[in-house]
Design an enzyme around this catalytic site. Sequence first.
Site, PDB file in Angstrom:
ATOM      1  CG  ASP A  21      -1.730   1.333   1.446  1.00  0.00           C
ATOM      2  OD1 ASP A  21      -2.282   1.708   0.457  1.00  0.00           O
ATOM      3  OD2 ASP A  21      -1.610   1.935   2.470  1.00  0.00           O
ATOM      4  CG  ASP A  23      -1.795   7.433   0.204  1.00  0.00           C
ATOM      5  OD1 ASP A  23      -0.822   8.375   0.005  1.00  0.00           O
ATOM      6  OD2 ASP A  23      -2.682   7.154  -0.380  1.00  0.00           O
ATOM      7  N   GLY A  58      -7.194   3.949   3.403  1.00  0.00           N
ATOM      8  CA  GLY A  58      -7.458   3.136   2.377  1.00  0.00           C
ATOM      9  C   GLY A  58      -8.730   3.085   1.762  1.00  0.00           C
ATOM     10  NE  ARG A  61      -9.670  12.076  -4.761  1.00  0.00           N
ATOM     11  CZ  ARG A  61      -9.302  12.443  -5.875  1.00  0.00           C
ATOM     12  NH1 ARG A  61      -9.844  13.432  -6.606  1.00  0.00           N
ATOM     13  NH2 ARG A  61      -7.821  12.105  -6.422  1.00  0.00           N
ATOM     14  CB  SER A 126      -3.983   7.427  -3.840  1.00  0.00           C
ATOM     15  OG  SER A 126      -3.547   8.651  -4.280  1.00  0.00           O
ATOM     16  NE  ARG A 127     -10.072   7.886  -8.977  1.00  0.00           N
ATOM     17  CZ  ARG A 127     -11.252   8.101  -9.856  1.00  0.00           C
ATOM     18  NH1 ARG A 127     -11.433   8.895 -10.481  1.00  0.00           N
ATOM     19  NH2 ARG A 127     -11.988   6.970  -9.867  1.00  0.00           N
ATOM     20  CG  ASN A 128      -3.463  12.364  -6.215  1.00  0.00           C
ATOM     21  OD1 ASN A 128      -3.469  13.185  -7.202  1.00  0.00           O
ATOM     22  ND2 ASN A 128      -4.697  12.397  -5.237  1.00  0.00           N
ATOM     23  CG  ASP A 180      -1.868   2.496   6.299  1.00  0.00           C
ATOM     24  OD1 ASP A 180      -2.032   2.086   5.171  1.00  0.00           O
ATOM     25  OD2 ASP A 180      -2.016   3.698   6.688  1.00  0.00           O
TER      26      ASP A 180
HETATM   27  C1  BG6 Z   1      -5.600   5.700   0.092  1.00  0.00           C
HETATM   28  C2  BG6 Z   1      -5.690   6.635   1.295  1.00  0.00           C
HETATM   29  O1  BG6 Z   1      -4.549   5.174  -0.312  1.00  0.00           O
HETATM   30  O2  BG6 Z   1      -6.194   6.388  -1.251  1.00  0.00           O
HETATM   31  C3  BG6 Z   1      -7.106   7.176   1.481  1.00  0.00           C
HETATM   32  O3  BG6 Z   1      -5.342   5.657   2.217  1.00  0.00           O
HETATM   33  C4  BG6 Z   1      -7.556   7.992   0.102  1.00  0.00           C
HETATM   34  O4  BG6 Z   1      -6.925   8.170   2.599  1.00  0.00           O
HETATM   35  C5  BG6 Z   1      -7.356   7.127  -1.128  1.00  0.00           C
HETATM   36  O5  BG6 Z   1      -8.775   8.282   0.472  1.00  0.00           O
HETATM   37  C6  BG6 Z   1      -7.732   7.867  -2.201  1.00  0.00           C
HETATM   38  O6  BG6 Z   1      -6.743   8.876  -2.642  1.00  0.00           O
HETATM   39  P1  BG6 Z   1      -7.000   9.860  -3.616  1.00  0.00           P
HETATM   40  O7  BG6 Z   1      -5.350  10.611  -3.673  1.00  0.00           O
HETATM   41  O8  BG6 Z   1      -7.196   9.308  -4.882  1.00  0.00           O
HETATM   42  O9  BG6 Z   1      -8.065  10.989  -2.945  1.00  0.00           O
HETATM   43 MG    MG Z   2      -2.500   3.241   3.707  1.00  0.00          MG
END
Ligand code: BG6
Ligand code: MG
Length: 231
Positions: A21, A23, A58, A61, A126-128, A180
Site C-alpha cells: 500500500d 499512503d 485505504g 476519495r 489513490s489516484r495520485n 496500514d
Molecule cells: C488511499 C488513502 O491510499 O487513497 C485514502 O489511504 C485516500 O485516505 C485514497 O482517500 C484515495 O486517494 P486519492 O489521492 O485518490 O484521493
Molecule cells: Mg494506507
Amino acid sequence: MRMTMRGTAMTHPHIRAFLFDLDGVITDTAEYHYLAWKKLAAEEGIPFSRSEADAMRGLSRRDSLRVLLKNRPLAEETAQAWMLRKNDTYLQMLEQLTPDSLLPGVRRLLTEARDAGIHLAVASASRNAHLVLDRLGVLPLFDAVGDGHSVVNPKPAPDLFLWTAGRLNANPRQAVVFEDARAGVDAALAGGFWVVGIGTAVTSERAHIHVADLSDVTVTSIVRGLTVLSD
Ligand code: BG6
Ligand code: MG
C-alpha cells in the site's frame, strides 16, 4: 525450510511478490489526507476526528467523503466540488514530498527484496499514486503500480490486490501485502494474500504479522513469520 511438530509439517511459503500500500506504508501521506479532509471539514463546519480519519484509511476519495458526511445528505454536484477541493489541498501538500519522505526502512526493504528476486508492486486506492511515487523517486523500483484508476471496486474489495498481483504473475499465496488500513487488510485477506499489518490503525488479530513500522522488517523476518501448517 521444513520443520516437523507432532506429525504436522510446518513450512514457510514460497514468496515471489511484495505488494505495498502507499499512503501510510511507503510515506506518511496518510497524514496529508487527514489534514486535507480536516481543512474541508472545518470550512464546512463538520466535526471530524482522528478516529474518523483512521476509519478513512485505504478508502477511496468517494468513500472517505461518505465517512466525513456521517449520513448528511449532499447534492452530487456539491460532493464533486468538495472532493475537488480536498484534492487541491492534498496536491499542494504533496509539493513538500521528496525522497527523504520515505518512511523508515522502506528503501532498504525494497532494495533487499529486489536483490532477493522478489517482484515489487504498489497497490494503492489513490489516484495520485504515480505522482507520489515519482516525487519520492521510487517509481523505477516497482514492477507494477495499481492505483485508484485500476479497478472499479475499491478496498475492502480484493480487486485491486488481485489486479496488481496479476501484473506480477503472482498468485495470492505467493504474495505478501503490506497495509496500514483496516480496509486494506480486509481486502488482502479477502483475496487470499499474506498480510503484514502496519501501525496502530490495524489490529494484530487480522494480519498474519503485525509491526509498528518497517524499520526492522527484513525479507527473512517476513518469510520466517509466515508459516504454513500441513499434515
Ligand atoms: C488511499 C488513502 O491510499 O487513497 C485514502 O489511504 C485516500 O485516505 C485514497 O482517500 C484515495 O486517494 P486519492 O489521492 O485518490 O484521493
Ligand atoms: Mg494506507
